[in-house]
Design a protein around this motif. Structure first.
Motif, PDB file in Angstrom:
ATOM      1  N   ALA A  15     -10.777   3.428   6.546  1.00 47.44           N
ATOM      2  CA  ALA A  15     -10.024   2.766   5.688  1.00 47.44           C
ATOM      3  C   ALA A  15      -9.737   1.465   5.908  1.00 47.44           C
ATOM      4  O   ALA A  15      -9.621   0.585   5.209  1.00 47.44           O
ATOM      5  CB  ALA A  15      -8.988   3.490   5.198  1.00 47.44           C
ATOM      6  N   SER A  16      -9.829   1.216   7.411  1.00 45.86           N
ATOM      7  CA  SER A  16      -9.051  -0.109   8.026  1.00 45.86           C
ATOM      8  C   SER A  16     -10.019  -1.266   7.907  1.00 45.86           C
ATOM      9  O   SER A  16     -10.022  -2.295   7.777  1.00 45.86           O
ATOM     10  CB  SER A  16      -8.724  -0.153   9.468  1.00 45.86           C
ATOM     11  OG  SER A  16     -10.055   0.297  10.106  1.00 45.86           O
ATOM     12  N   THR A  17     -11.366  -0.904   7.642  1.00 50.55           N
ATOM     13  CA  THR A  17     -12.563  -1.704   7.248  1.00 50.55           C
ATOM     14  C   THR A  17     -12.707  -2.029   5.786  1.00 50.55           C
ATOM     15  O   THR A  17     -13.273  -2.990   5.553  1.00 50.55           O
ATOM     16  CB  THR A  17     -13.798  -1.216   7.718  1.00 50.55           C
ATOM     17  OG1 THR A  17     -14.119   0.026   7.110  1.00 50.55           O
ATOM     18  CG2 THR A  17     -13.773  -0.743   9.217  1.00 50.55           C
ATOM     19  N   TYR A  18     -11.988  -1.415   5.027  1.00 51.14           N
ATOM     20  CA  TYR A  18     -11.999  -1.833   3.565  1.00 51.14           C
ATOM     21  C   TYR A  18     -11.524  -3.092   3.237  1.00 51.14           C
ATOM     22  O   TYR A  18     -11.546  -3.584   2.089  1.00 51.14           O
ATOM     23  CB  TYR A  18     -11.370  -0.541   2.586  1.00 51.14           C
ATOM     24  CG  TYR A  18     -12.232   0.636   2.526  1.00 51.14           C
ATOM     25  CD1 TYR A  18     -13.268   0.667   2.750  1.00 51.14           C
ATOM     26  CD2 TYR A  18     -11.328   2.019   2.828  1.00 51.14           C
ATOM     27  CE1 TYR A  18     -14.213   1.876   2.773  1.00 51.14           C
ATOM     28  CE2 TYR A  18     -12.180   3.024   2.629  1.00 51.14           C
ATOM     29  CZ  TYR A  18     -13.538   3.148   2.817  1.00 51.14           C
ATOM     30  OH  TYR A  18     -14.177   4.149   2.762  1.00 51.14           O
ATOM     31  N   ARG A  19     -10.205  -3.578   4.051  1.00 52.73           N
ATOM     32  CA  ARG A  19      -9.853  -4.932   3.867  1.00 52.73           C
ATOM     33  C   ARG A  19     -10.797  -5.895   3.830  1.00 52.73           C
ATOM     34  O   ARG A  19     -10.617  -7.122   3.391  1.00 52.73           O
ATOM     35  CB  ARG A  19      -8.646  -5.034   4.745  1.00 52.73           C
ATOM     36  CG  ARG A  19      -7.647  -4.134   4.639  1.00 52.73           C
ATOM     37  CD  ARG A  19      -6.461  -4.186   5.722  1.00 52.73           C
ATOM     38  NE  ARG A  19      -5.359  -2.982   5.503  1.00 52.73           N
ATOM     39  CZ  ARG A  19      -5.480  -2.007   6.060  1.00 52.73           C
ATOM     40  NH1 ARG A  19      -6.675  -1.721   6.740  1.00 52.73           N
ATOM     41  NH2 ARG A  19      -4.599  -0.912   6.084  1.00 52.73           N
ATOM     42  N   PHE A  20     -11.802  -5.484   4.635  1.00 52.77           N
ATOM     43  CA  PHE A  20     -12.835  -6.912   5.073  1.00 52.77           C
ATOM     44  C   PHE A  20     -14.166  -6.636   4.004  1.00 52.77           C
ATOM     45  O   PHE A  20     -14.989  -7.644   3.920  1.00 52.77           O
ATOM     46  CB  PHE A  20     -13.331  -6.713   6.380  1.00 52.77           C
ATOM     47  CG  PHE A  20     -12.079  -6.958   7.148  1.00 52.77           C
ATOM     48  CD1 PHE A  20     -11.562  -8.257   7.369  1.00 52.77           C
ATOM     49  CD2 PHE A  20     -11.523  -5.865   7.944  1.00 52.77           C
ATOM     50  CE1 PHE A  20     -10.246  -8.393   8.284  1.00 52.77           C
ATOM     51  CE2 PHE A  20     -10.650  -6.168   8.983  1.00 52.77           C
ATOM     52  CZ  PHE A  20      -9.844  -7.326   9.069  1.00 52.77           C
ATOM     53  N   LEU A  21     -14.495  -5.446   3.569  1.00 47.91           N
ATOM     54  CA  LEU A  21     -15.646  -5.210   2.731  1.00 47.91           C
ATOM     55  C   LEU A  21     -15.340  -4.648   1.411  1.00 47.91           C
ATOM     56  O   LEU A  21     -14.266  -3.908   1.367  1.00 47.91           O
ATOM     57  CB  LEU A  21     -16.540  -4.016   3.537  1.00 47.91           C
ATOM     58  CG  LEU A  21     -16.958  -4.571   4.831  1.00 47.91           C
ATOM     59  CD1 LEU A  21     -17.418  -3.321   5.507  1.00 47.91           C
ATOM     60  CD2 LEU A  21     -17.635  -5.843   4.778  1.00 47.91           C
ATOM     61  N   VAL A  22     -15.965  -5.206   0.394  1.00 44.19           N
ATOM     62  CA  VAL A  22     -15.866  -4.441  -1.133  1.00 44.19           C
ATOM     63  C   VAL A  22     -16.847  -3.621  -1.232  1.00 44.19           C
ATOM     64  O   VAL A  22     -16.399  -2.720  -2.290  1.00 44.19           O
ATOM     65  CB  VAL A  22     -15.761  -5.494  -1.887  1.00 44.19           C
ATOM     66  CG1 VAL A  22     -14.640  -6.614  -1.877  1.00 44.19           C
ATOM     67  CG2 VAL A  22     -17.173  -6.351  -2.002  1.00 44.19           C
ATOM     68  N   THR A  23     -17.972  -3.279  -0.530  1.00 45.89           N
ATOM     69  CA  THR A  23     -18.838  -2.253  -0.635  1.00 45.89           C
ATOM     70  C   THR A  23     -19.101  -1.622   0.420  1.00 45.89           C
ATOM     71  O   THR A  23     -18.618  -1.950   1.395  1.00 45.89           O
ATOM     72  CB  THR A  23     -20.000  -2.935  -1.273  1.00 45.89           C
ATOM     73  OG1 THR A  23     -20.733  -3.880  -0.197  1.00 45.89           O
ATOM     74  CG2 THR A  23     -20.128  -3.711  -2.370  1.00 45.89           C
ATOM     75  N   PHE A  24     -19.580  -0.277   0.076  1.00 49.20           N
ATOM     76  CA  PHE A  24     -19.879   0.367   1.367  1.00 49.20           C
ATOM     77  C   PHE A  24     -21.045   0.026   2.099  1.00 49.20           C
ATOM     78  O   PHE A  24     -22.187   0.162   1.890  1.00 49.20           O
ATOM     79  CB  PHE A  24     -20.063   1.843   1.054  1.00 49.20           C
ATOM     80  CG  PHE A  24     -20.341   2.834   1.911  1.00 49.20           C
ATOM     81  CD1 PHE A  24     -19.166   3.249   2.821  1.00 49.20           C
ATOM     82  CD2 PHE A  24     -21.407   3.478   2.376  1.00 49.20           C
ATOM     83  CE1 PHE A  24     -19.291   4.274   4.007  1.00 49.20           C
ATOM     84  CE2 PHE A  24     -21.599   4.327   3.369  1.00 49.20           C
ATOM     85  CZ  PHE A  24     -20.578   4.832   4.264  1.00 49.20           C
ATOM     86  N   GLU A  25     -20.835  -0.447   3.456  1.00 48.52           N
ATOM     87  CA  GLU A  25     -21.850  -0.892   4.308  1.00 48.52           C
ATOM     88  C   GLU A  25     -21.683  -0.285   5.717  1.00 48.52           C
ATOM     89  O   GLU A  25     -20.616  -0.850   6.356  1.00 48.52           O
ATOM     90  CB  GLU A  25     -22.086  -2.371   4.553  1.00 48.52           C
ATOM     91  CG  GLU A  25     -22.266  -3.227   3.225  1.00 48.52           C
ATOM     92  CD  GLU A  25     -22.290  -4.650   3.326  1.00 48.52           C
ATOM     93  OE1 GLU A  25     -22.636  -5.191   4.419  1.00 48.52           O
ATOM     94  OE2 GLU A  25     -21.834  -5.345   2.215  1.00 48.52           O
TER      95      GLU A  25
END
Length: 106
Positions: A15-25
């Motif tokens: 979840a900490s990466t969701y701040r930088f990405l809007v799609t699942f990569e």
């Protein structure tokens, strides 16, 4: 949730990466988590290098101090390895021992 255990890549909350990405990569997320792991290690290494440069200390002496401290920590964590309790406690004790053994590689 905290950073978790460095030895267990899956213990990091994605979840900490969701701040930088809007799609699942997944590959970009994995790269961000690896950077999250390496930033504190790089900061400590750079600080150690700056202090070493400012004080004009011998590199071999510093190397021997780091090796001696890692050996002491390895012995400590070796005696703290558990073969009972929850899987998390067992895994954490083994990974602490493995990380201190890996200090010599880095």
């Amino acid at each position: 949730t905290g950073t978790g255990n460095i030895a267990s890549f899956s213990s990091f909350d994605i979840a900490s990466t969701y701040r930088f990405l809007v799609t699942f990569e997944p590959f970009v997320m994995a790269m961000l988590i690896i950077i999250k792991i390496l930033i504190p290690i790089a900061l400590v290494a750079c600080t150690f290098g700056v202090i070493n440069g400012l004080l004009n200390l011998a590199v071999t002496g510093n190397f021997l101090i780091v090796i001696a401290l890692s050996d002491i920590m390895t012995l400590n964590f070796f005696f703290l390895v558990r073969d009972y309790g929850s899987w998390l406690e067992i895994g954490m004790s083994i990974s602490h021992f493995a990380i201190t053994n890996a200090v010599i590689i880095f």
